[in-house]
Design a protein around this motif. Structure first.
Motif, PDB file in Angstrom:
ATOM      1  N   TYR A 145      57.802 -11.610 -11.545  1.00  0.00           N
ATOM      2  CA  TYR A 145      57.179 -13.296 -11.128  1.00  0.00           C
ATOM      3  C   TYR A 145      57.880 -13.723 -10.052  1.00  0.00           C
ATOM      4  O   TYR A 145      58.772 -13.712  -9.394  1.00  0.00           O
ATOM      5  CB  TYR A 145      58.001 -13.986 -11.928  1.00  0.00           C
ATOM      6  N   ASP A 147      57.846 -16.813  -7.431  1.00  0.00           N
ATOM      7  CA  ASP A 147      57.631 -18.789  -7.101  1.00  0.00           C
ATOM      8  C   ASP A 147      56.657 -19.171  -5.965  1.00  0.00           C
ATOM      9  O   ASP A 147      56.443 -18.369  -4.836  1.00  0.00           O
ATOM     10  CB  ASP A 147      59.019 -19.300  -7.233  1.00  0.00           C
ATOM     11  N   ASN A 148      56.868 -20.165  -5.679  1.00  0.00           N
ATOM     12  CA  ASN A 148      56.680 -20.678  -4.386  1.00  0.00           C
ATOM     13  C   ASN A 148      57.198 -20.524  -2.934  1.00  0.00           C
ATOM     14  O   ASN A 148      56.281 -20.080  -1.848  1.00  0.00           O
ATOM     15  CB  ASN A 148      55.790 -22.263  -4.854  1.00  0.00           C
TER      16      ASN A 148
END
Length: 167
Positions: A145, A147-148
């Motif tokens: 994953y 994230d931003n």
């Protein structure tokens, strides 16, 4: 008109009435006389009987009298007997990971966006969403994953699809 009435009455007879629905459960009794009820069947070492479980809607039958209470205070012998009985869980759902994370611990981890050892792939996807990248090596899957802010997170699964613990 007569043909329409006949068709409607045939359709009515073919549709099952919700009032007629009932279930059949298994009544299991072990060697000590403990009785449990289950939908899955009894273990081989227990006696098994089929039991009809019917729950009629109120007002469709004769009134059922309430249980009669014993007059006077409860004796200590009765309360000791009630404490000695144990709860038996029948038909517990297996998640395939040994049920290491269950109930409120699973819900709390999902709410806090935490991944714990023993969670299933479905639990992880419910917590973090679909992974950005999936890789597999030697039968073990890894979700990645991002994230931003560009930080990455990796979750490793064993061959059964369960989150592996940290080494």
């Amino acid at each position: 008109m007569h043909r329409l009435l006949r068709a409607v009455s045939c359709a009515f007879l073919l549709c099952p009435s919700p009032l007629l629905l009932a279930s059949t459960v298994f009544r299991c009794e072990d060697a000590n006389g403990h009785v449990t009820f289950t939908l899955q069947g009894c273990p081989t070492e227990q006696a098994q009987q089929l039991q009809n479980a019917d729950n009629p809607t109120p007002g469709n039958d004769k009134p059922v009298p309430l249980a009669k209470t014993a007059k006077g205070a409860r004796s200590s012998k009765t309360s000791k007997k009630a404490k000695a009985s144990e709860l038996v869980v029948v038909g517990e759902q297996q998640d395939g990971c040994g049920n290491r994370v269950t109930g409120s611990a699973r819900r709390a981890a999902m709410i806090q966006k935490e991944v714990r050892a023993g969670m299933t792939r479905a639990d992880v996807e419910s917590t973090l969403g679909k992974p950005d990248k999936i890789s597999s090596q030697n039968g073990q899957m890894r979700y990645q994953y991002r994230d931003n802010e560009g930080r990455s997170r990796q979750v490793s699964f064993d061959e059964n699809g369960c989150v592996r613990g940290k080494r």
